[in-house]
Motif scaffolding. Structure first.
Motif, PDB file in Angstrom:
ATOM      1  N   ALA A 105       0.821  -1.212   0.000  1.00 13.74           N
ATOM      2  CA  ALA A 105       0.000   0.000   0.000  1.00 13.74           C
ATOM      3  C   ALA A 105       0.854   1.261   0.000  1.00 13.74           C
ATOM      4  CB  ALA A 105      -0.936  -0.011   1.209  1.00 13.74           C
ATOM      5  N   LEU A 106       2.058   1.190   0.535  1.00 13.37           N
ATOM      6  CA  LEU A 106       2.937   2.364   0.528  1.00 13.37           C
ATOM      7  C   LEU A 106       3.180   2.857  -0.891  1.00 13.37           C
ATOM      8  CD1 LEU A 106       5.589   1.252   3.182  1.00 13.37           C
ATOM      9  CD2 LEU A 106       3.732   2.913   3.498  1.00 13.37           C
ATOM     10  N   ARG A 107       3.231   1.937  -1.832  1.00 14.96           N
ATOM     11  CA  ARG A 107       3.498   2.318  -3.226  1.00 14.96           C
ATOM     12  C   ARG A 107       2.330   3.056  -3.871  1.00 14.96           C
ATOM     13  NH1 ARG A 107       7.374  -2.092  -6.295  1.00 14.96           N
ATOM     14  NH2 ARG A 107       9.194  -0.791  -5.956  1.00 14.96           N
ATOM     15  N   THR A 108       1.181   3.080  -3.224  1.00 14.68           N
ATOM     16  CA  THR A 108       0.036   3.808  -3.774  1.00 14.68           C
ATOM     17  C   THR A 108       0.057   5.279  -3.380  1.00 14.68           C
ATOM     18  OG1 THR A 108      -1.483   3.378  -1.920  1.00 14.68           O
ATOM     19  CG2 THR A 108      -1.355   1.690  -3.664  1.00 14.68           C
ATOM     20  N   ALA A 113       2.962  13.476  -1.671  1.00 16.33           N
ATOM     21  CA  ALA A 113       1.748  13.314  -0.869  1.00 16.33           C
ATOM     22  C   ALA A 113       2.079  12.533   0.386  1.00 16.33           C
ATOM     23  CB  ALA A 113       0.679  12.574  -1.680  1.00 16.33           C
ATOM     24  N   THR A 114       1.193  12.609   1.355  1.00  9.29           N
ATOM     25  CA  THR A 114       1.345  11.823   2.579  1.00  9.29           C
ATOM     26  C   THR A 114      -0.004  11.195   2.926  1.00  9.29           C
ATOM     27  OG1 THR A 114       0.901  13.752   3.984  1.00  9.29           O
ATOM     28  CG2 THR A 114       3.224  13.223   3.540  1.00  9.29           C
ATOM     29  N   ARG A 115       0.052  10.171   3.759  1.00  5.53           N
ATOM     30  CA  ARG A 115      -1.132   9.538   4.330  1.00  5.53           C
ATOM     31  C   ARG A 115      -0.842   9.322   5.806  1.00  5.53           C
ATOM     32  NH1 ARG A 115      -2.138  10.503  -0.090  1.00  5.53           N
ATOM     33  NH2 ARG A 115      -3.077   9.302  -1.761  1.00  5.53           N
ATOM     34  N   SER A 116      -1.877   9.378   6.604  1.00  5.23           N
ATOM     35  CA  SER A 116      -1.705   9.060   8.021  1.00  5.23           C
ATOM     36  C   SER A 116      -1.756   7.549   8.184  1.00  5.23           C
ATOM     37  CB  SER A 116      -2.801   9.721   8.859  1.00  5.23           C
ATOM     38  OG  SER A 116      -4.047   9.067   8.626  1.00  5.23           O
ATOM     39  N   TYR A 117      -1.305   7.090   9.336  1.00  4.28           N
ATOM     40  CA  TYR A 117      -1.370   5.661   9.638  1.00  4.28           C
ATOM     41  C   TYR A 117      -2.825   5.193   9.592  1.00  4.28           C
ATOM     42  CZ  TYR A 117       3.453   6.283  11.105  1.00  4.28           C
ATOM     43  OH  TYR A 117       4.784   6.577  11.129  1.00  4.28           O
ATOM     44  N   GLN A 123      -7.522   2.296   4.175  1.00  4.67           N
ATOM     45  CA  GLN A 123      -7.313   1.852   2.789  1.00  4.67           C
ATOM     46  C   GLN A 123      -7.208   0.331   2.717  1.00  4.67           C
ATOM     47  OE1 GLN A 123      -4.092   3.885   0.728  1.00  4.67           O
ATOM     48  NE2 GLN A 123      -3.690   2.085  -0.525  1.00  4.67           N
ATOM     49  N   LEU A 124      -6.637  -0.277   3.750  1.00  2.00           N
ATOM     50  CA  LEU A 124      -6.490  -1.733   3.798  1.00  2.00           C
ATOM     51  C   LEU A 124      -7.758  -2.432   4.296  1.00  2.00           C
ATOM     52  CD1 LEU A 124      -2.891  -1.929   5.295  1.00  2.00           C
ATOM     53  CD2 LEU A 124      -3.571  -2.355   2.923  1.00  2.00           C
ATOM     54  N   GLY A 125      -8.802  -1.641   4.603  1.00  2.00           N
ATOM     55  CA  GLY A 125     -10.039  -2.214   5.094  1.00  2.00           C
ATOM     56  C   GLY A 125      -9.991  -2.576   6.561  1.00  2.00           C
ATOM     57  N   LYS A 126      -9.015  -2.015   7.284  1.00  2.00           N
ATOM     58  CA  LYS A 126      -8.846  -2.299   8.718  1.00  2.00           C
ATOM     59  C   LYS A 126      -8.667  -0.974   9.458  1.00  2.00           C
ATOM     60  CE  LYS A 126      -6.577  -6.495   7.360  1.00  2.00           C
ATOM     61  NZ  LYS A 126      -6.644  -7.777   7.851  1.00  2.00           N
ATOM     62  N   PRO A 127      -9.740  -0.152   9.517  1.00  2.00           N
ATOM     63  CA  PRO A 127      -9.600   1.211  10.033  1.00  2.00           C
ATOM     64  C   PRO A 127      -9.112   1.332  11.470  1.00  2.00           C
ATOM     65  CG  PRO A 127     -11.911   0.616   9.750  1.00  2.00           C
ATOM     66  CD  PRO A 127     -11.092  -0.476   9.125  1.00  2.00           C
ATOM     67  N   THR A 128      -9.246   0.293  12.264  1.00  2.00           N
ATOM     68  CA  THR A 128      -8.778   0.370  13.659  1.00  2.00           C
ATOM     69  C   THR A 128      -7.351  -0.145  13.817  1.00  2.00           C
ATOM     70  OG1 THR A 128      -9.715  -1.793  14.183  1.00  2.00           O
ATOM     71  CG2 THR A 128     -11.121   0.140  14.562  1.00  2.00           C
ATOM     72  N   ALA A 129      -6.732  -0.566  12.726  1.00  2.00           N
ATOM     73  CA  ALA A 129      -5.401  -1.186  12.797  1.00  2.00           C
ATOM     74  C   ALA A 129      -4.268  -0.187  12.568  1.00  2.00           C
ATOM     75  CB  ALA A 129      -5.319  -2.333  11.786  1.00  2.00           C
ATOM     76  N   TYR A 130      -4.487   1.072  12.907  1.00  5.23           N
ATOM     77  CA  TYR A 130      -3.450   2.070  12.631  1.00  5.23           C
ATOM     78  C   TYR A 130      -2.158   1.801  13.393  1.00  5.23           C
ATOM     79  CZ  TYR A 130      -5.448   4.156  16.849  1.00  5.23           C
ATOM     80  OH  TYR A 130      -5.919   4.357  18.116  1.00  5.23           O
ATOM     81  N   GLY A 153       1.751  11.284  11.080  1.00  3.30           N
ATOM     82  CA  GLY A 153       0.767  11.206  12.154  1.00  3.30           C
ATOM     83  C   GLY A 153      -0.576  11.771  11.716  1.00  3.30           C
ATOM     84  N   ALA A 154      -1.617  11.488  12.501  1.00  3.25           N
ATOM     85  CA  ALA A 154      -2.970  11.950  12.182  1.00  3.25           C
ATOM     86  C   ALA A 154      -3.039  13.471  12.071  1.00  3.25           C
ATOM     87  CB  ALA A 154      -3.949  11.453  13.245  1.00  3.25           C
ATOM     88  N   ASP A 155      -2.184  14.171  12.825  1.00  8.65           N
ATOM     89  CA  ASP A 155      -2.151  15.633  12.766  1.00  8.65           C
ATOM     90  C   ASP A 155      -1.132  16.141  11.747  1.00  8.65           C
ATOM     91  OD1 ASP A 155       0.230  14.987  14.004  1.00  8.65           O
ATOM     92  OD2 ASP A 155      -0.103  16.251  15.764  1.00  8.65           O
ATOM     93  N   THR A 156      -0.695  15.278  10.854  1.00  8.24           N
ATOM     94  CA  THR A 156       0.303  15.521   9.787  1.00  8.24           C
ATOM     95  C   THR A 156       1.720  15.744  10.317  1.00  8.24           C
ATOM     96  OG1 THR A 156      -0.003  17.919   9.521  1.00  8.24           O
ATOM     97  CG2 THR A 156      -1.477  16.473   8.238  1.00  8.24           C
ATOM     98  N   SER A 157       1.939  15.465  11.593  1.00  4.91           N
ATOM     99  CA  SER A 157       3.293  15.622  12.138  1.00  4.91           C
ATOM    100  C   SER A 157       4.173  14.478  11.641  1.00  4.91           C
ATOM    101  CB  SER A 157       3.259  15.621  13.675  1.00  4.91           C
ATOM    102  OG  SER A 157       2.771  14.378  14.146  1.00  4.91           O
TER     103      SER A 157
END
Length: 180
Positions: A105-108, A113-117, A123-130, A153-157
């Motif tokens: 998924a990192l390659r997507t 751009a960035t993504r949070s954990y 994206q992997l269908g496991k929203p609580t698995a951050y 991080g969720a706050d873009t840090s």
């Protein structure tokens, strides 16, 4: 009972090829298994890299190779500004099925751009698995090519990067990401 001689043991060892290259963020070591990259790390993190390789392969032998599979040249192109050149590098990461999902998924995540954990987990269908995504990200054996530096991080840090936050910051800026 037969005891294997050193040369017999050596013949049974997995042979991996490696190269080093200088980069703006330090010397990089890349390791190739056949036609696939299986490790990329920084020389000051070489003990970590060797530990991950031992865990995966057991005994192995590293043989120096100049630009194995053209991967060193592709990394030089990346540092020269061709961010897409790494997309085609085949990787052999090992790891669990979940880790492989995370690393794939990192390659997507496009350059710049960035993504949070949490976003990556969703994206992997496991929203609580951050947290599990973060743990897998920390064990990514092929830094830069599998761009774990694009996860924040969720706050873009800028949080966690096995190669150090200074390198993560540099890589994101290099790819055109504006950081606060």
């Amino acid at each position: 009972m037969l005891v294997a001689t050193f040369s017999e043991r050596q013949m049974k060892m997995k042979e991996l090829h490696y190269d080093t290259l200088d980069s703006p963020i330090g010397t990089i070591v890349l390791v190739v298994d056949g036609e696939q990259m299986c490790s990329l790390d920084y020389t000051d993190y070489e003990p970590r890299m060797l530990t991950l390789l031992r865990k995966r392969y057991g005994e192995f032998h590293l043989t120096r190779a100049a630009d194995p599979c053209g991967f060193s040249s592709q990394l030089r192109s990346y540092f020269a500004g061709d961010y897409r050149c790494l997309d085609a590098i085949p990787v052999n990461t090992g790891g669990t099925a979940f880790q492989q999902q995370v690393w794939s998924a990192l390659r997507t995540i496009p350059a710049g751009a960035t993504r949070s954990y949490g976003q990556l987990a969703a994206q992997l269908g496991k929203p609580t698995a951050y947290r599990a995504v973060g743990a897998a990200n920390a064990l990514n054996p092929v830094a830069i090519v599998l761009p774990c530096h694009r996860v924040v991080g969720a706050d873009t840090s800028l949080t966690g990067y096995a190669g150090g936050l200074e390198r993560k910051h540099w890589l994101l800026q290099h790819e055109g990401k504006t950081l606060l």
